[in-house]
Enzyme design. Structure first.
Site, PDB file in Angstrom:
ATOM      1  N   SER A  65      -0.882 -78.448  38.938  1.00  0.00           N
ATOM      2  CA  SER A  65      -1.096 -78.392  40.383  1.00  0.00           C
ATOM      3  C   SER A  65      -2.454 -78.886  40.855  1.00  0.00           C
ATOM      4  O   SER A  65      -2.670 -79.012  42.063  1.00  0.00           O
ATOM      5  CB  SER A  65      -0.889 -76.959  40.883  1.00  0.00           C
ATOM      6  OG  SER A  65       0.468 -76.707  41.115  1.00  0.00           O
ATOM      7  N   LYS A  68      -2.631 -81.589  43.491  1.00  0.00           N
ATOM      8  CA  LYS A  68      -2.647 -81.396  44.943  1.00  0.00           C
ATOM      9  C   LYS A  68      -4.028 -81.641  45.554  1.00  0.00           C
ATOM     10  O   LYS A  68      -4.147 -81.791  46.773  1.00  0.00           O
ATOM     11  CB  LYS A  68      -2.136 -79.999  45.283  1.00  0.00           C
ATOM     12  CG  LYS A  68      -0.679 -79.762  44.888  1.00  0.00           C
ATOM     13  CD  LYS A  68      -0.203 -78.383  45.301  1.00  0.00           C
ATOM     14  CE  LYS A  68       1.261 -78.165  44.936  1.00  0.00           C
ATOM     15  NZ  LYS A  68       1.457 -77.859  43.510  1.00  0.00           N
ATOM     16  N   SER A 125      -0.271 -73.168  46.669  1.00  0.00           N
ATOM     17  CA  SER A 125       0.100 -74.307  45.818  1.00  0.00           C
ATOM     18  C   SER A 125       1.578 -74.636  45.964  1.00  0.00           C
ATOM     19  O   SER A 125       2.315 -74.840  44.989  1.00  0.00           O
ATOM     20  CB  SER A 125      -0.221 -74.014  44.346  1.00  0.00           C
ATOM     21  OG  SER A 125      -0.190 -75.194  43.585  1.00  0.00           O
ATOM     22  N   LYS A 227      -9.032 -75.565  42.622  1.00  0.00           N
ATOM     23  CA  LYS A 227      -7.580 -75.550  42.469  1.00  0.00           C
ATOM     24  C   LYS A 227      -7.179 -75.187  41.042  1.00  0.00           C
ATOM     25  O   LYS A 227      -7.744 -75.690  40.075  1.00  0.00           O
ATOM     26  CB  LYS A 227      -7.019 -76.931  42.827  1.00  0.00           C
ATOM     27  CG  LYS A 227      -5.502 -76.984  42.910  1.00  0.00           C
ATOM     28  CD  LYS A 227      -4.993 -76.321  44.164  1.00  0.00           C
ATOM     29  CE  LYS A 227      -3.484 -76.150  44.141  1.00  0.00           C
ATOM     30  NZ  LYS A 227      -3.032 -75.121  43.169  1.00  0.00           N
TER      31      LYS A 227
END
Length: 319
Positions: A65, A68, A125, A227
């Site tokens: 993720s 992103k 997320s 993140k």
């Protein structure tokens, strides 16, 4: 004053602190993950781009993720260029709404604002939101992924290829710890006005309060992003940034064996980095590596071909 381009060049360059022995090495206070086969890491001074620590920084890895961050980078760019506003609506297609978790409870035809979408990505997320944003900005997710890779090359991310907006499993989707550090630095430098969204601890949607997957926001003083990610093939990933005493450091860890081990390793790298900066300020010369009690780096695990299994951030086991 160095230009931002020069800072990125410094971040992308292979810079290693020389072995110095003016003072005894600091005691080993950080648990190393170097024996983990998928592990790759880098620690960077955000002001100068200096690499304070690295372990397999250019080995191919699945980002999960953390992908992103680039989806958001292009969203912030569209906001800056007037192509979007925070109040604009994003509509979920059947394909977007049908993405695997982690996701919001959405159905085809549902809408959210761009600002809600940003928060859904930084905190939850949400894979359905990543696809909806990609379709808003690129018509199709595939076309948007090509823009992601083009932007990666422009920023100096030489070893990254994006094939989707979420980081969900795909064998052709790969990056490196160094490239993620470059992307993190670019986000901080180009979009400080939007970086604040990475610091938000929670997000409310449809009367559900969703808590950030980034536990460092709560557990480490000075941490303010960025993140997390998880897939079975990627392991546990985290790009993190923290400020202390006027200094900002960026740490990237890919391939952690568990949420706890990843978080502890990232925090240990950041703490060691701040200690090194303090030591330098009083004329002491030491290295982050001296805190890790590691042998010299040897060639490690390389990204294998094949189909990745698992889903980003969803139901990540807490170990």
């Amino acid at each position: 004053m160095r230009s931002f381009t020069q800072k990125l060049a410094l971040a992308a360059a292979l810079i290693a602190l020389p072995a110095m022995a003016l003072v005894p090495a600091a005691p080993a206070v950080a648990k190393s993950l170097y024996e983990q086969p998928k592990y790759a890491a880098i620690l960077v001074d955000a002001k100068t781009g200096e690499v304070l620590y690295s372990r397999r920084p250019d080995a191919a890895r699945h980002p999960a993720s953390i992908t992103k961050v680039m989806t958001l980078y292009l969203t912030f760019e569209a906001l800056e260029q007037g192509e979007l506003t925070l109040r604009d609506k994003i509509t979920f297609s059947a394909r977007a709404a049908g993405q695997a978790p982690s996701k919001l409870p959405t159905r085809k035809g549902d809408t959210i604002t761009v600002e809600q979408a940003i928060r859904a990505l930084t905190v939850k997320s949400a894979n359905d939101v990543a696809v909806a944003l990609a379709e808003k900005l690129g018509v199709t997710e595939a076309a948007f992924a090509e823009k992601m890779t083009e932007k990666a090359r422009y920023l100096g991310m030489k070893n990254t290829r994006f094939v989707n907006a979420s980081g969900l499993p795909n064998p052709n989707h790969s990056t490196t710890a160094r490239d993620i550090a470059i992307l993190s630095l670019a986000t901080l430098q180009h979009f400080p006005q939007y970086y604040k969204y990475y610091s938000e601890p929670e997000f409310t949607y449809a009367n559900q309060v969703m808590t950030s997957h980034n536990r460092l926001l709560k557990n480490m003083p000075g941490a303010d992003g960025i993140k997390t990610g998880y897939t079975a093939a990627a392991g546990f990933t985290l790009a993190a940034s923290a400020q202390r005493d006027g200094k900002r450091l960026i740490a990237v860890v890919l391939g952690g064996p568990s949420t706890m081990a990843r978080d502890q390793n990232v925090q240990a790298l950041l703490e060691a980095g701040f200690d090194v900066m303090k030591s330098r300020a009083v004329g002491m010369r030491t290295t982050v590596a001296s805190y890790m009690s590691e042998p010299p780096e040897v060639p490690g695990f390389e990204l294998p071909p094949g189909i990745e299994q698992g889903s980003t951030d969803a139901a990540s086991p807490r170990r």
